[in-house]
Design a protein around this motif. Sequence first.
Motif, PDB file in Angstrom:
ATOM      1  N   THR A  93       1.475 -11.104 -27.171  1.00 43.80           N
ATOM      2  CA  THR A  93       0.932 -10.788 -28.492  1.00 43.80           C
ATOM      3  C   THR A  93       0.421 -12.048 -29.175  1.00 43.80           C
ATOM      4  N   HIS A  96      -2.881 -12.785 -27.802  1.00 48.34           N
ATOM      5  CA  HIS A  96      -3.851 -11.847 -28.389  1.00 48.34           C
ATOM      6  C   HIS A  96      -4.263 -12.316 -29.776  1.00 48.34           C
ATOM      7  N   ARG A  97      -3.313 -12.720 -30.582  1.00 50.19           N
ATOM      8  CA  ARG A  97      -3.642 -13.209 -31.931  1.00 50.19           C
ATOM      9  C   ARG A  97      -4.548 -14.437 -31.867  1.00 50.19           C
ATOM     10  N   GLN A  98      -4.285 -15.285 -30.891  1.00 49.49           N
ATOM     11  CA  GLN A  98      -5.065 -16.518 -30.760  1.00 49.49           C
ATOM     12  C   GLN A  98      -6.520 -16.233 -30.379  1.00 49.49           C
ATOM     13  N   ALA A 101      -8.040 -12.084 -32.579  1.00 46.33           N
ATOM     14  CA  ALA A 101      -7.730 -11.726 -33.968  1.00 46.33           C
ATOM     15  C   ALA A 101      -8.963 -11.218 -34.711  1.00 46.33           C
TER      16      ALA A 101
END
Length: 147
Positions: A93, A96-98, A101
């Motif tokens: 996760t 994924h945020r990195q 986003a």
Amino acid sequence: MEARARPPHLLPLLLLLCGECARVCGCNETRMLERLPVCGKAFADMMHKVDVWKWCNLSEFIVYYESFTNCTEVETNIVGCYWPNPLAQGFITGIHRQFFANCTVDRPHWEDPPDEVLIPLIAVPVLLTVAMAGLVVWRSKRTDQLL
């Protein structure tokens, strides 16, 4: 194959290759969290080959993402943990945020039409159904008169 039949210096390798570490020593979460960043760095290096504006197009990097997923699974299994698990999912996760986003799914926002439109759209078919049923009943009572 029994592990005792092998030379003692090969035992750790055999346990690792046979996937028996989970049964012997359990999940080493600390070691897993130390190993997963290797996968993240490899994925980051691969993603930097892709133009930033293509990061939201899965077909542009699906091979890299598959490699990343396989890496996290292998690294998790090596330390005797199951995959996926909450810690590995948290790491994924974070990746994924990195990278994703700013990716949004452009879906239309559906809403009901106003009552002035909705009521006729419901009432007309209902009234037509009742009228047609009434016409069929009325017509079926008159069949003997027409013959």
